[in-house]
Design a protein around this motif. Structure first.
Motif, mmCIF file in Angstrom:
data_model
loop_
_atom_site.group_PDB
_atom_site.id
_atom_site.type_symbol
_atom_site.label_atom_id
_atom_site.label_comp_id
_atom_site.label_asym_id
_atom_site.label_seq_id
_atom_site.Cartn_x
_atom_site.Cartn_y
_atom_site.Cartn_z
ATOM 1 N N PRO A 20 6.205 9.549 7.925
ATOM 2 C CA PRO A 20 5.930 8.610 6.838
ATOM 3 C C PRO A 20 5.431 9.354 5.602
ATOM 4 N N ILE A 23 4.232 8.744 1.380
ATOM 5 C CA ILE A 23 3.957 7.961 0.186
ATOM 6 C C ILE A 23 3.985 8.957 -0.962
ATOM 7 N N GLU A 32 5.337 4.090 -6.692
ATOM 8 C CA GLU A 32 5.302 4.783 -5.404
ATOM 9 C C GLU A 32 6.683 4.751 -4.782
ATOM 10 N N LEU A 80 8.212 4.999 -0.999
ATOM 11 C CA LEU A 80 7.716 4.883 0.368
ATOM 12 C C LEU A 80 8.825 5.195 1.362
ATOM 13 N N ARG A 81 8.476 5.955 2.408
ATOM 14 C CA ARG A 81 9.392 6.174 3.527
ATOM 15 C C ARG A 81 8.603 5.990 4.811
ATOM 16 N N VAL A 139 6.844 3.422 5.543
ATOM 17 C CA VAL A 139 5.597 2.755 5.178
ATOM 18 C C VAL A 139 5.959 1.473 4.436
ATOM 19 N N THR A 140 5.174 0.433 4.615
ATOM 20 C CA THR A 140 5.311 -0.755 3.785
ATOM 21 C C THR A 140 3.998 -0.966 3.044
ATOM 22 N N LYS A 141 4.002 -1.855 2.077
ATOM 23 C CA LYS A 141 2.765 -2.151 1.360
ATOM 24 C C LYS A 141 2.487 -3.633 1.488
ATOM 25 N N PHE A 191 -1.385 0.158 2.317
ATOM 26 C CA PHE A 191 -0.125 0.600 2.883
ATOM 27 C C PHE A 191 -0.211 0.365 4.389
#
Length: 124
Positions: A6, A8, A16, A18-19, A21-23, A30
């Motif tokens: 993951p 950020i 940002e 993101l890989r 990862v979610t927000k 995150f």
């Protein structure tokens, strides 16, 4: 971890990338998935926003153990011991030019989902 590597990545204008990862804007964190017995690593990449500065980092944790290593503008956060279905980490990043960022991450059980009316729910 449920997602490999993951990342950020922080970009100009508070964007940002993101890989893995979610927000969750509702809680301002995150969100990453991790199993209780796993050791996870996530990278917070500040190389695009350094502007000649260097960084240091510290971590505060709750229901999970976290440690940080800083190298070439990247903060690697290692986490273990996820408890109670979720864990929170707050990573404080201090730039040598005086900027300070506090990045908030929440680790959840794989397929776990928080619902305010029922608590943690899991996919079967």
């Amino acid at each position: 971890m449920a997602y490999p590597n993951p990342i950020i990545r922080y970009r100009e204008n508070n964007r940002e990338v993101l890989r893995g990862v979610t927000k969750d804007h509702r809680v301002g964190r995150f969100v990453l998935q991790q199993r209780e017995n796993e050791t996870g690593k996530a990278v917070l990449d500040f190389t695009d926003v350094l502007n000649g500065a260097t960084i240091t980092a510290a971590v505060a944790d709750n229901n999970i153990s976290g440690s940080v290593v800083v190298s070439s503008g990247q903060v690697t956060l290692t986490t273990t011991g996820l408890g109670m279905g979720y864990g929170d980490t707050d990573v404080t990043v201090t730039f040598s030019d005086g900027r300070v960022r506090i990045e908030k991450l929440r680790y959840v059980e794989v397929n776990g989902n928080w619902r305010s009316d029922y608590g943690w729910t899991y996919a079967s």
